[in-house]
Design a protein around this motif. Structure first.
Motif, mmCIF file in Angstrom:
data_model
loop_
_atom_site.group_PDB
_atom_site.id
_atom_site.type_symbol
_atom_site.label_atom_id
_atom_site.label_comp_id
_atom_site.label_asym_id
_atom_site.label_seq_id
_atom_site.Cartn_x
_atom_site.Cartn_y
_atom_site.Cartn_z
ATOM 1 N N MET A 1 0.847 -1.199 0.000
ATOM 2 C CA MET A 1 0.000 0.000 0.000
ATOM 3 C C MET A 1 0.879 1.245 0.000
ATOM 4 S SD MET A 1 -2.935 1.164 2.778
ATOM 5 C CE MET A 1 -3.964 -0.257 2.450
ATOM 6 N N LEU A 2 0.579 2.172 -0.914
ATOM 7 C CA LEU A 2 1.343 3.405 -0.987
ATOM 8 C C LEU A 2 1.019 4.309 0.203
ATOM 9 C CD1 LEU A 2 0.945 4.111 -4.812
ATOM 10 C CD2 LEU A 2 2.885 3.046 -3.630
ATOM 11 N N LYS A 3 1.927 5.253 0.493
ATOM 12 C CA LYS A 3 1.767 6.090 1.681
ATOM 13 C C LYS A 3 0.459 6.871 1.665
ATOM 14 C CE LYS A 3 3.291 7.652 5.588
ATOM 15 N NZ LYS A 3 3.453 6.759 6.752
ATOM 16 N N TYR A 4 0.110 7.466 0.534
ATOM 17 C CA TYR A 4 -1.120 8.254 0.497
ATOM 18 C C TYR A 4 -2.351 7.371 0.684
ATOM 19 C CZ TYR A 4 -2.515 6.909 -4.274
ATOM 20 O OH TYR A 4 -2.938 6.225 -5.387
ATOM 21 N N GLN A 5 -2.283 6.122 0.200
ATOM 22 C CA GLN A 5 -3.397 5.191 0.392
ATOM 23 C C GLN A 5 -3.549 4.826 1.865
ATOM 24 O OE1 GLN A 5 -1.913 2.211 -2.351
ATOM 25 N NE2 GLN A 5 -3.446 2.771 -3.888
ATOM 26 N N ASP A 6 -2.411 4.657 2.558
ATOM 27 C CA ASP A 6 -2.436 4.357 3.982
ATOM 28 C C ASP A 6 -3.045 5.521 4.769
ATOM 29 O OD1 ASP A 6 -1.635 2.808 6.376
ATOM 30 O OD2 ASP A 6 -0.235 4.463 6.672
ATOM 31 N N VAL A 7 -2.658 6.745 4.421
ATOM 32 C CA VAL A 7 -3.210 7.914 5.102
ATOM 33 C C VAL A 7 -4.700 8.042 4.810
ATOM 34 C CG1 VAL A 7 -3.151 10.434 5.219
ATOM 35 C CG2 VAL A 7 -1.012 9.146 5.156
ATOM 36 N N ALA A 8 -5.102 7.820 3.565
ATOM 37 C CA ALA A 8 -6.516 7.889 3.210
ATOM 38 C C ALA A 8 -7.323 6.883 4.015
ATOM 39 C CB ALA A 8 -6.694 7.638 1.708
ATOM 40 N N GLU A 9 -6.788 5.673 4.180
ATOM 41 C CA GLU A 9 -7.484 4.645 4.949
ATOM 42 C C GLU A 9 -7.605 5.060 6.416
ATOM 43 O OE1 GLU A 9 -9.564 1.211 5.775
ATOM 44 O OE2 GLU A 9 -9.039 2.082 3.830
ATOM 45 N N LYS A 10 -6.580 5.668 6.976
ATOM 46 C CA LYS A 10 -6.624 6.106 8.378
ATOM 47 C C LYS A 10 -7.651 7.221 8.576
ATOM 48 C CE LYS A 10 -1.891 4.784 9.547
ATOM 49 N NZ LYS A 10 -0.505 5.249 9.819
ATOM 50 N N ILE A 11 -7.707 8.151 7.638
ATOM 51 C CA ILE A 11 -8.700 9.231 7.734
ATOM 52 C C ILE A 11 -10.110 8.648 7.639
ATOM 53 C CG2 ILE A 11 -9.606 11.303 6.610
ATOM 54 C CD1 ILE A 11 -6.723 11.914 5.706
ATOM 55 N N LYS A 12 -10.292 7.728 6.707
ATOM 56 C CA LYS A 12 -11.617 7.104 6.535
ATOM 57 C C LYS A 12 -12.033 6.359 7.790
ATOM 58 C CE LYS A 12 -12.216 3.346 4.074
ATOM 59 N NZ LYS A 12 -12.354 2.396 2.937
ATOM 60 N N GLN A 13 -11.108 5.592 8.381
ATOM 61 C CA GLN A 13 -11.443 4.848 9.587
ATOM 62 C C GLN A 13 -11.777 5.779 10.745
ATOM 63 O OE1 GLN A 13 -12.074 1.616 9.813
ATOM 64 N NE2 GLN A 13 -11.709 1.578 7.597
ATOM 65 N N THR A 14 -11.085 6.909 10.834
ATOM 66 C CA THR A 14 -11.410 7.896 11.869
ATOM 67 C C THR A 14 -12.837 8.402 11.705
ATOM 68 O OG1 THR A 14 -9.113 8.616 12.105
ATOM 69 C CG2 THR A 14 -10.811 10.160 12.822
ATOM 70 N N ILE A 15 -13.213 8.692 10.473
ATOM 71 C CA ILE A 15 -14.579 9.172 10.186
ATOM 72 C C ILE A 15 -15.608 8.126 10.578
ATOM 73 C CG2 ILE A 15 -16.162 9.797 8.318
ATOM 74 C CD1 ILE A 15 -13.728 11.089 6.920
ATOM 75 N N TYR A 16 -15.354 6.881 10.173
ATOM 76 C CA TYR A 16 -16.336 5.816 10.417
ATOM 77 C C TYR A 16 -16.378 5.408 11.890
ATOM 78 C CZ TYR A 16 -16.749 5.251 5.347
ATOM 79 O OH TYR A 16 -16.976 5.451 4.016
ATOM 80 N N GLN A 17 -15.207 5.283 12.514
ATOM 81 C CA GLN A 17 -15.171 4.843 13.907
ATOM 82 C C GLN A 17 -15.780 5.874 14.850
ATOM 83 O OE1 GLN A 17 -11.054 3.821 14.585
ATOM 84 N NE2 GLN A 17 -11.155 2.018 13.261
ATOM 85 N N GLN A 18 -15.554 7.159 14.540
ATOM 86 C CA GLN A 18 -16.129 8.216 15.362
ATOM 87 C C GLN A 18 -17.554 8.579 14.925
ATOM 88 O OE1 GLN A 18 -13.496 11.595 15.639
ATOM 89 N NE2 GLN A 18 -11.734 10.347 16.241
ATOM 90 N N LYS A 19 -18.011 7.931 13.854
ATOM 91 C CA LYS A 19 -19.364 8.151 13.328
ATOM 92 C C LYS A 19 -19.641 9.642 13.128
ATOM 93 C CE LYS A 19 -21.181 3.900 15.389
ATOM 94 N NZ LYS A 19 -22.194 3.286 16.291
ATOM 95 N N LEU A 20 -18.694 10.285 12.467
ATOM 96 C CA LEU A 20 -18.829 11.713 12.228
ATOM 97 C C LEU A 20 -19.987 11.975 11.279
ATOM 98 C CD1 LEU A 20 -15.062 12.720 11.774
ATOM 99 C CD2 LEU A 20 -16.467 12.821 13.843
ATOM 100 N N PRO A 21 -20.895 12.859 11.634
ATOM 101 C CA PRO A 21 -22.066 13.107 10.787
ATOM 102 C C PRO A 21 -21.704 13.893 9.528
ATOM 103 C CG PRO A 21 -22.078 14.566 12.683
ATOM 104 C CD PRO A 21 -20.935 13.610 12.889
ATOM 105 N N LYS A 22 -22.612 13.867 8.587
ATOM 106 C CA LYS A 22 -22.459 14.611 7.343
ATOM 107 C C LYS A 22 -22.177 16.084 7.645
ATOM 108 C CE LYS A 22 -25.018 15.717 3.084
ATOM 109 N NZ LYS A 22 -24.986 17.180 3.227
ATOM 110 N N ASP A 23 -21.288 16.668 6.857
ATOM 111 C CA ASP A 23 -20.909 18.075 6.916
ATOM 112 C C ASP A 23 -19.972 18.408 8.082
ATOM 113 O OD1 ASP A 23 -22.428 18.576 4.634
ATOM 114 O OD2 ASP A 23 -24.222 19.057 5.792
#
Length: 234
Positions: free
Chosen positions: A1-23
């Motif tokens: 996995m490339l570095k930017y892909q790893d960072v993208a996955e970490k940001i996505k998991q933060t959003i999903y795990q914290q259940k951040l609402p739209k906007d």
């Protein structure tokens, strides 16, 4: 996995795990650079990937925001990161019928650009989501690139195995869609009737170097399978 892909996955998991609402507004680029200790280029590429995948949206001069999460159980019609990955919000399973080494027929050989002496792994399995049959899948993997597969691997995410164990960098895919009527054999696997309608998707997956390694055909259960598409202006 490339570095930017790893960072993208970490940001996505933060959003999903914290259940951040739209906007919800995320840190700006400078804040993300400090948080993940990577270059500006890496952050920008990560954000662009997340935007393409419908996770975030960016407004010039305003910031980075969480996009509307996809509905549970829906499969992204346009992405190519594998069935199990896209439906990880629900429990999934596979019933594997066979994992065989075969000589590819003409169609498989052409789609995978196999040499005359090449063999492929042929896998036949039912895909389940939340206990319901989602689709019937037939896949062909080039043994030249994916040197080993067995039933245990096929019962889980083959793509995770391909990336993590075989060290194949998965690049992109070509998808072909058509509406069909089920024949008696496929209808039996899906628990439907011969002549029932179905969506058939053929997909060729390539490495990041552009070499095909997997040709798959999935016939989706017309009553259980659900799809979504998220577009963006770029």
């Amino acid at each position: 996995m490339l570095k930017y892909q790893d960072v993208a996955e970490k940001i996505k998991q933060t959003i999903y795990q914290q259940k951040l609402p739209k906007d919800t507004q995320l840190p700006n680029i400078e804040g993300l650079i400090n948080q993940y200790q990577v270059s500006r280029t890496t952050i920008i590429k990560a954000l662009n990937q997340l935007e393409r995948h419908g996770v975030i949206y960016q407004i010039q001069g305003s910031g980075i925001f969480v996009r509307q999460p996809k509905k549970s159980g829906y499969l992204n019609f346009l992405e190519s990161h594998g069935f199990s990955v896209d439906l990880n919000d629900l429990p999934g399973a596979s019933q594997v019928f066979n994992v065989d080494i075969i000589e590819p027929d003409k169609k498989v050989k052409e789609n995978l650009r196999c040499g005359d002496d090449e063999h492929v792994y042929y896998i036949k399995r039912l895909r389940y989501v939340d206990g319901e049959i989602y689709g019937f899948e037939q896949s062909y993997y080039r043994k030249k690139l994916v040197s080993y597969l067995n039933k245990e691997i096929a019962e889980h995410s083959i793509f995770s195995y391909v990336k993590d164990i075989c060290k194949i960098s998965i690049g992109f895919s070509d998808k072909y869609f058509k509406a069909i009527k089920l024949d008696a054999e496929i209808a039996k696997y899906l628990g439907l009737q011969a002549g029932d309608p179905a969506l058939c998707v053929e997909e060729i997956f390539y490495t990041s170097a552009g070499e095909p390694f997997d040709f798959s055909k999935i016939i989706y259960h017309y009553d259980n399978a659900k799809f979504y598409v998220q577009s963006h202006s770029k």
